[in-house]
Design a protein around this motif. Structure first.
Motif, PDB file in Angstrom:
ATOM      1  N   ARG A  39       0.831  -1.203   0.000  1.00  0.00           N
ATOM      2  CA  ARG A  39       0.000   0.000   0.000  1.00  0.00           C
ATOM      3  C   ARG A  39       0.864   1.251   0.000  1.00  0.00           C
ATOM      4  NH1 ARG A  39      -4.506  -1.568   4.621  1.00  0.00           N
ATOM      5  NH2 ARG A  39      -5.699  -3.084   3.368  1.00  0.00           N
ATOM      6  N   LEU A  40       1.930   1.240   0.776  1.00  0.00           N
ATOM      7  CA  LEU A  40       2.820   2.396   0.824  1.00  0.00           C
ATOM      8  C   LEU A  40       3.545   2.584  -0.503  1.00  0.00           C
ATOM      9  CD1 LEU A  40       3.717   4.612   2.710  1.00  0.00           C
ATOM     10  CD2 LEU A  40       5.538   3.124   3.541  1.00  0.00           C
ATOM     11  N   GLN A  70       1.109   4.249  -2.723  1.00  0.00           N
ATOM     12  CA  GLN A  70       0.912   5.633  -2.306  1.00  0.00           C
ATOM     13  C   GLN A  70       2.074   6.512  -2.743  1.00  0.00           C
ATOM     14  OE1 GLN A  70       0.230   6.056   1.897  1.00  0.00           O
ATOM     15  NE2 GLN A  70       0.747   8.240   1.884  1.00  0.00           N
ATOM     16  N   VAL A 105       4.006   9.598   6.711  1.00  0.00           N
ATOM     17  CA  VAL A 105       3.337   8.981   5.579  1.00  0.00           C
ATOM     18  C   VAL A 105       2.109   8.187   6.002  1.00  0.00           C
ATOM     19  CG1 VAL A 105       5.403   8.840   4.166  1.00  0.00           C
ATOM     20  CG2 VAL A 105       4.869   6.977   5.742  1.00  0.00           C
ATOM     21  N   ARG A 106       1.951   7.950   7.286  1.00  0.00           N
ATOM     22  CA  ARG A 106       0.836   7.148   7.754  1.00  0.00           C
ATOM     23  C   ARG A 106       0.620   7.445   9.232  1.00  0.00           C
ATOM     24  NH1 ARG A 106       2.295   1.696   6.077  1.00  0.00           N
ATOM     25  NH2 ARG A 106       3.491   1.650   8.014  1.00  0.00           N
ATOM     26  N   TRP A 161       0.797  15.409   6.420  1.00  0.00           N
ATOM     27  CA  TRP A 161       0.228  14.133   5.978  1.00  0.00           C
ATOM     28  C   TRP A 161      -0.925  14.366   5.007  1.00  0.00           C
ATOM     29  CZ3 TRP A 161      -4.748  12.228   6.605  1.00  0.00           C
ATOM     30  CH2 TRP A 161      -4.927  10.905   6.200  1.00  0.00           C
ATOM     31  N   ARG A 189       0.455  15.264   1.580  1.00  0.00           N
ATOM     32  CA  ARG A 189       0.975  14.089   0.875  1.00  0.00           C
ATOM     33  C   ARG A 189      -0.157  13.221   0.321  1.00  0.00           C
ATOM     34  NH1 ARG A 189       5.945  11.097   1.430  1.00  0.00           N
ATOM     35  NH2 ARG A 189       6.542  12.416   3.174  1.00  0.00           N
ATOM     36  N   ARG A 190      -1.197  13.045   1.121  1.00  0.00           N
ATOM     37  CA  ARG A 190      -2.328  12.226   0.670  1.00  0.00           C
ATOM     38  C   ARG A 190      -3.066  12.894  -0.489  1.00  0.00           C
ATOM     39  NH1 ARG A 190      -6.327   8.573   1.490  1.00  0.00           N
ATOM     40  NH2 ARG A 190      -8.479   9.333   1.432  1.00  0.00           N
ATOM     41  N   VAL A 216      -1.342  12.309  -3.716  1.00  0.00           N
ATOM     42  CA  VAL A 216      -1.589  10.963  -4.250  1.00  0.00           C
ATOM     43  C   VAL A 216      -2.962  10.893  -4.906  1.00  0.00           C
ATOM     44  CG1 VAL A 216      -1.847   8.537  -3.616  1.00  0.00           C
ATOM     45  CG2 VAL A 216      -0.035   9.904  -2.587  1.00  0.00           C
ATOM     46  N   LEU A 217      -3.986  11.480  -4.278  1.00  0.00           N
ATOM     47  CA  LEU A 217      -5.336  11.439  -4.833  1.00  0.00           C
ATOM     48  C   LEU A 217      -5.422  12.197  -6.151  1.00  0.00           C
ATOM     49  CD1 LEU A 217      -7.444  11.971  -1.570  1.00  0.00           C
ATOM     50  CD2 LEU A 217      -7.010   9.831  -2.787  1.00  0.00           C
ATOM     51  N   THR A 252      -3.808  10.131  -9.015  1.00  0.00           N
ATOM     52  CA  THR A 252      -4.562   8.969  -9.489  1.00  0.00           C
ATOM     53  C   THR A 252      -5.931   9.333 -10.061  1.00  0.00           C
ATOM     54  OG1 THR A 252      -5.408   8.623  -7.249  1.00  0.00           O
ATOM     55  CG2 THR A 252      -3.408   7.441  -7.878  1.00  0.00           C
ATOM     56  N   PRO A 255      -8.572   6.595   4.098  1.00  0.00           N
ATOM     57  CA  PRO A 255      -7.228   5.999   4.050  1.00  0.00           C
ATOM     58  C   PRO A 255      -7.228   4.616   4.673  1.00  0.00           C
ATOM     59  CG  PRO A 255      -7.333   7.715   5.733  1.00  0.00           C
ATOM     60  CD  PRO A 255      -8.606   7.807   4.951  1.00  0.00           C
TER      61      PRO A 255
END
Length: 388
Positions: free
Chosen positions: A27-28, A31, A102-103, A155, A158-159, A162-163, A166, A207
């Motif tokens: 998953r990472l 991401q 990152v998480r 965080w 960063r998320r 990624v969204l 994609t 998430p």
């Protein structure tokens, strides 16, 4: 998971096995963009991995050790040991934004546990060795004294990256930005309810590792939304710009169009169409002559004063019940002129604003609740018994 060996793509579980990664590590890797995925073509479907992408990763000279090192995540204690500093100093450096998590996860005490990339922690130690020893600079000490914590914001940034990477549709990118704002903030930026419903349908999933307990889930959801004033302003501006781009690409679907069903709204009409019920037919007062015209009947103004209280109507009863404190309506006599052909004299017409009350029924119900007033004792109670 099952997989068709002759297919062009494989499932995430199968890809993790071929790349020799654990589920969290895979998953990472997705991401971070180390493993590229493709959509399945179904709305809300799981993204898959192409076979040629797996072949590219497996052909690397440092596979699988190099891929594992790039997705290695460490906590506060491991990160401090990697930099050879105290855990408290590592936490202060992370709070001031020098290391981005990152998480996150919640422990059994509902405390937030942040996780960092070991590769980024090592790069920070090589880039800023002066912050690892000695006293921290004055500006960092002032920010820490003001209880500044940039870990949730970093965080979220960063998320969101990624969204947005994609997302294949401008409306999906706008939905990704809206997912980081409170619903009230989204309603202020997106004033069209059908556009808000469309953004809600395209909202990205939560998430991985979102807790299931109610209290823990509320804490996790607060971390996914912007809370700083300047961050909220920035996200609102980003959402407005993303909406302009999405509207230029194509409007949001409305009810009646293909795939435009609004959740929770049944039979909604398209924008701009308003149904107005027809007016009720005019009523002719009782006793009026045949030549009486309702359109020429005099208009009786409502009595001045406060608005009349609501009237409660019981099912199966002929007349509404009016509280005793409300005075009975005063009848108004309006003379109606008879037509020349009828030859009848003028007769008054009584107009009231509501049907008359039935005081007899009210008194009966009061007597039923309080007991008969003429009885010596309330009905239904036994006489006191004297014990020997």
């Amino acid at each position: 998971m099952t997989v068709d060996e002759g297919a062009r793509t494989v499932t995430p579980g199968r890809a993790a096995q071929e790349l020799e990664l654990r589920r969290e590590e895979f998953r990472l890797a997705v991401q971070l963009g180390l493993v590229r995925t493709v959509p399945t073509g179904e709305a809300g479907g799981t993204r898959r991995i192409e076979r040629r992408e797996l072949d590219r990763l497996r052909a690397a000279p440092d596979f699988p050790t190099g891929l594992r090192e790039r997705v290695r995540a460490v906590g506060t204690a491991e990160g401090a040991a990697l930099l050879e500093i105290a855990p408290d100093r590592f936490t202060r450096l992370a709070r001031t934004g020098h290391v981005s998590p990152v998480r996150f996860s919640l422990n059994r005490y509902r405390a937030v546990v942040w996780t960092y990339l070991a590769e980024e922690v090592a790069d920070f130690g090589l880039a800023c060795p002066a912050l690892l020893t000695g006293r921290l600079p004055l500006d960092l000490r002032e920010r820490l004294a003001a209880h500044e914590d940039l870990r949730p914001r970093n965080w979220r940034a960063r998320r969101l990256a990624v969204l947005l990477r994609t997302a294949d549709d401008p409306w999906a990118r706008a939905a990704a930005i809206a997912s980081q704002l409170d619903p009230v903030q989204v309603a202020e930026v997106v004033d069209d309810p059908y556009e808000r419903a469309h953004l809600d349908r395209l909202r990205p999933p939560p998430p991985p590792g979102m807790p299931g307990a109610t209290a823990a889930r509320e804490i996790a959801e607060r971390l996914t939304r912007a809370d700083d004033p300047d961050e909220i302003l920035w996200q609102r501006l980003s959402l407005a710009m993303a909406l302009d781009e999405a509207r230029a690409e194509g409007p949001a679907p409305y009810p009646g169009e293909a795939g435009a069903a609004v959740p929770g709204v049944a039979g909604a009409w398209p924008r701009g169409r308003v149904l107005v019920p027809p007016p009720p037919p005019p009523r002719v007062p009782a006793g009026a002559p045949e030549s009486f015209s309702p359109s020429r009947a005099p208009v009786v103004p409502a009595p001045a004063g406060d608005a009349a209280p609501p009237v409660r109507v019981r099912a199966g009863r002929g007349a509404p019940q009016v509280p005793a404190s409300v005075p009975a309506p005063v009848p108004v006599s309006v003379p109606v002129q008879a037509g020349p052909a009828s030859g009848a004299s003028a007769s008054p017409v009584t107009v009231t604003d509501r049907p008359p009350a039935r005081p007899g029924r009210t008194r009966f119900l009061d007597r039923f609740r309080r007991g008969r007033p003429d009885a010596g004792r309330p009905r239904g109670r036994r006489r006191p018994v004297s014990w020997p």
